[in-house]
Design a protein around this motif. Structure first.
Motif, PDB file in Angstrom:
ATOM      1  N   UNK A 148       0.849  -1.191   0.000  1.00 37.81           N
ATOM      2  CA  UNK A 148       0.000   0.000   0.000  1.00 37.81           C
ATOM      3  C   UNK A 148       0.885   1.241   0.000  1.00 37.81           C
ATOM      4  N   UNK A 149       0.569   2.181  -0.879  1.00 44.75           N
ATOM      5  CA  UNK A 149       1.307   3.436  -0.957  1.00 44.75           C
ATOM      6  C   UNK A 149       0.330   4.570  -0.677  1.00 44.75           C
ATOM      7  N   UNK A 150       0.535   5.254   0.427  1.00 48.55           N
ATOM      8  CA  UNK A 150      -0.319   6.365   0.840  1.00 48.55           C
ATOM      9  C   UNK A 150       0.401   7.650   0.491  1.00 48.55           C
ATOM     10  N   UNK A 151      -0.051   8.281  -0.589  1.00 54.13           N
ATOM     11  CA  UNK A 151       0.701   9.418  -1.117  1.00 54.13           C
ATOM     12  C   UNK A 151      -0.191  10.245  -2.044  1.00 54.13           C
ATOM     13  N   UNK A 152       0.392  10.787  -3.115  1.00 53.57           N
ATOM     14  CA  UNK A 152      -0.348  11.670  -4.024  1.00 53.57           C
ATOM     15  C   UNK A 152      -1.014  10.933  -5.171  1.00 53.57           C
ATOM     16  N   UNK A 153      -0.990   9.609  -5.154  1.00 54.80           N
ATOM     17  CA  UNK A 153      -1.553   8.831  -6.246  1.00 54.80           C
ATOM     18  C   UNK A 153      -0.451   8.178  -7.062  1.00 54.80           C
ATOM     19  N   UNK A 154      -0.753   7.818  -8.298  1.00 44.97           N
ATOM     20  CA  UNK A 154       0.221   7.167  -9.164  1.00 44.97           C
ATOM     21  C   UNK A 154      -0.041   7.567 -10.614  1.00 44.97           C
ATOM     22  N   UNK A 155       1.017   7.635 -11.405  1.00 43.09           N
ATOM     23  CA  UNK A 155       0.897   7.980 -12.819  1.00 43.09           C
ATOM     24  C   UNK A 155       0.330   6.775 -13.559  1.00 43.09           C
ATOM     25  N   UNK A 156      -0.936   6.858 -13.933  1.00 46.60           N
ATOM     26  CA  UNK A 156      -1.602   5.725 -14.572  1.00 46.60           C
ATOM     27  C   UNK A 156      -1.086   5.460 -15.981  1.00 46.60           C
ATOM     28  N   UNK A 157      -0.372   6.423 -16.542  1.00 54.78           N
ATOM     29  CA  UNK A 157       0.169   6.246 -17.880  1.00 54.78           C
ATOM     30  C   UNK A 157       1.595   5.726 -17.901  1.00 54.78           C
ATOM     31  N   UNK A 158       2.200   5.551 -16.733  1.00 53.90           N
ATOM     32  CA  UNK A 158       3.595   5.101 -16.665  1.00 53.90           C
ATOM     33  C   UNK A 158       3.678   3.602 -16.935  1.00 53.90           C
ATOM     34  N   UNK A 159       4.467   3.229 -17.916  1.00 56.35           N
ATOM     35  CA  UNK A 159       4.586   1.815 -18.283  1.00 56.35           C
ATOM     36  C   UNK A 159       5.240   0.989 -17.190  1.00 56.35           C
ATOM     37  N   UNK A 160       5.928   1.648 -16.280  1.00 55.79           N
ATOM     38  CA  UNK A 160       6.590   0.931 -15.180  1.00 55.79           C
ATOM     39  C   UNK A 160       5.610   0.200 -14.268  1.00 55.79           C
ATOM     40  N   UNK A 161       4.328   0.596 -14.296  1.00 53.34           N
ATOM     41  CA  UNK A 161       3.346   0.010 -13.381  1.00 53.34           C
ATOM     42  C   UNK A 161       2.265  -0.797 -14.092  1.00 53.34           C
TER      43      UNK A 161
ATOM     44  N   UNK B 281      -7.323  -4.139   4.100  1.00 57.52           N
ATOM     45  CA  UNK B 281      -6.974  -4.858   2.881  1.00 57.52           C
ATOM     46  C   UNK B 281      -5.933  -5.950   3.158  1.00 57.52           C
ATOM     47  N   UNK B 282      -5.291  -5.861   4.310  1.00 60.74           N
ATOM     48  CA  UNK B 282      -4.282  -6.843   4.735  1.00 60.74           C
ATOM     49  C   UNK B 282      -3.096  -6.903   3.775  1.00 60.74           C
ATOM     50  N   UNK B 283      -2.589  -5.719   3.445  1.00 56.45           N
ATOM     51  CA  UNK B 283      -1.394  -5.654   2.615  1.00 56.45           C
ATOM     52  C   UNK B 283      -0.186  -6.084   3.435  1.00 56.45           C
ATOM     53  N   UNK B 284       0.885  -6.478   2.751  1.00 52.71           N
ATOM     54  CA  UNK B 284       2.087  -6.925   3.448  1.00 52.71           C
ATOM     55  C   UNK B 284       2.926  -5.742   3.944  1.00 52.71           C
ATOM     56  N   UNK B 285       2.953  -4.671   3.152  1.00 54.70           N
ATOM     57  CA  UNK B 285       3.787  -3.508   3.473  1.00 54.70           C
ATOM     58  C   UNK B 285       2.970  -2.246   3.281  1.00 54.70           C
ATOM     59  N   UNK B 286       3.155  -1.271   4.160  1.00 53.63           N
ATOM     60  CA  UNK B 286       2.515   0.039   4.022  1.00 53.63           C
ATOM     61  C   UNK B 286       3.594   1.103   3.958  1.00 53.63           C
ATOM     62  N   UNK B 287       3.560   1.918   2.921  1.00 52.38           N
ATOM     63  CA  UNK B 287       4.456   3.071   2.813  1.00 52.38           C
ATOM     64  C   UNK B 287       3.584   4.325   2.902  1.00 52.38           C
ATOM     65  N   UNK B 288       3.816   5.147   3.923  1.00 54.36           N
ATOM     66  CA  UNK B 288       2.943   6.300   4.144  1.00 54.36           C
ATOM     67  C   UNK B 288       3.726   7.519   4.561  1.00 54.36           C
TER      68      UNK B 288
END
Length: 255
Positions: free
Chosen positions: A145-158, A237-244
């Motif tokens: 889980x990444x708690x931040x400003x969102x994510x670039x939905x157009x980035x091919x990296x994801x 959601x029971x994620x393994x890691x949370x980055x916030x």
């Protein structure tokens, strides 16, 4: 090796990039807190928080996760926090605003922390990647889980690794998790960008699934409320890691 991979994921947020920039031109100044708003935790003997805090001096706004409540001051009083304690709060603090810098996806050449044989000051990522190539399924179901400003939905990296079913925008109250700031995409890239030949960055683990909680605005502002809601969703959601991102002193009280 499994322990090494978990360690790499857990400390991914500690890896920073020299590409971080100052906030966008025209960005409004960040207040220390939302004027007149307070995050309170009630005493054990208070069973009806809405009734306790809804009156002439305060308006009850909403219930927050982890036993917190948001209230709004409605008229000028000498010491709002002391008054909230009198009304039934165990603790009361302003609805703090967190501000992060605008940034963007790092370049692979800047990721010295992944492999730095000259000094040995790295996280041995390359060794872990060798293992991942032989057993990619070992972490394919790990959710971060990444708690931040969102994510670039157009980035091919994801591509193909964003869990849209669990992701959410707690700023807008909708499913739009597009990043208009860059910080969230940068963090997501450090943690889990693919290792495609055309990728601009290599993630610590390119196989993980990313659950995105948008808790900061395009200007990089977050409140105690948006962070608490995101943390609650991530735990459910029971994620393994949370980055916030963190908001003090709320973090210290929760810990």
């Amino acid at each position: 090796m499994h322990r090494l991979l978990r360690t790499l994921l857990t400390i991914a947020f500690l890896i920073t990039s020299p590409l971080a920039t100052h906030a966008k031109i025209g960005t409004p100044p960040a207040p220390d807190s939302i004027p007149g708003q307070y995050v309170v935790k009630t005493r054990a003997d208070v069973t009806q928080p809405r009734n306790a805090f809804d009156g002439d001096e305060f308006r009850y706004v909403e219930e927050l996760p982890f036993g917190y409540h948001l209230v709004q001051q409605t008229r000028e009083i000498t010491s709002p926090e002391s008054r909230l304690l009198e009304l039934g709060a165990e603790s009361a603090q302003p609805n703090f605003v967190k501000r992060i810098a605008t940034t963007s996806l790092a370049r692979t050449t800047d990721q010295w922390a992944l492999e730095n044989p000259a000094t040995g000051a790295d996280i041995r990522a390359v060794k872990a990647w060798s293992y991942l190539k032989t057993k990619p399924e070992s972490t394919a179901k790990v959710r971060v889980a990444i708690i931040d400003t969102g994510i670039d939905l157009g980035a091919k990296e994801f591509t193909g690794r964003i869990d849209f079913a669990k992701s959410y925008n707690f700023i807008g109250g909708n499913l739009n998790i597009q990043d208009f700031n860059g910080h969230g995409s940068h963090v997501a890239g450090v943690i889990g960008a693919s290792h495609d030949a055309t990728a601009r960055i290599r993630g610590v683990n390119p196989n993980v699934q990313l659950v995105i909680y948008k808790a900061l605005t395009m200007y990089g502002f977050a409140t105690s409320g948006s962070i608490l809601k995101s943390l609650d969703a991530a735990l459910k959601t029971k994620v393994r890691v949370i980055n916030a991102v963190s908001i003090k002193p709320l973090d210290e009280e929760m810990i």
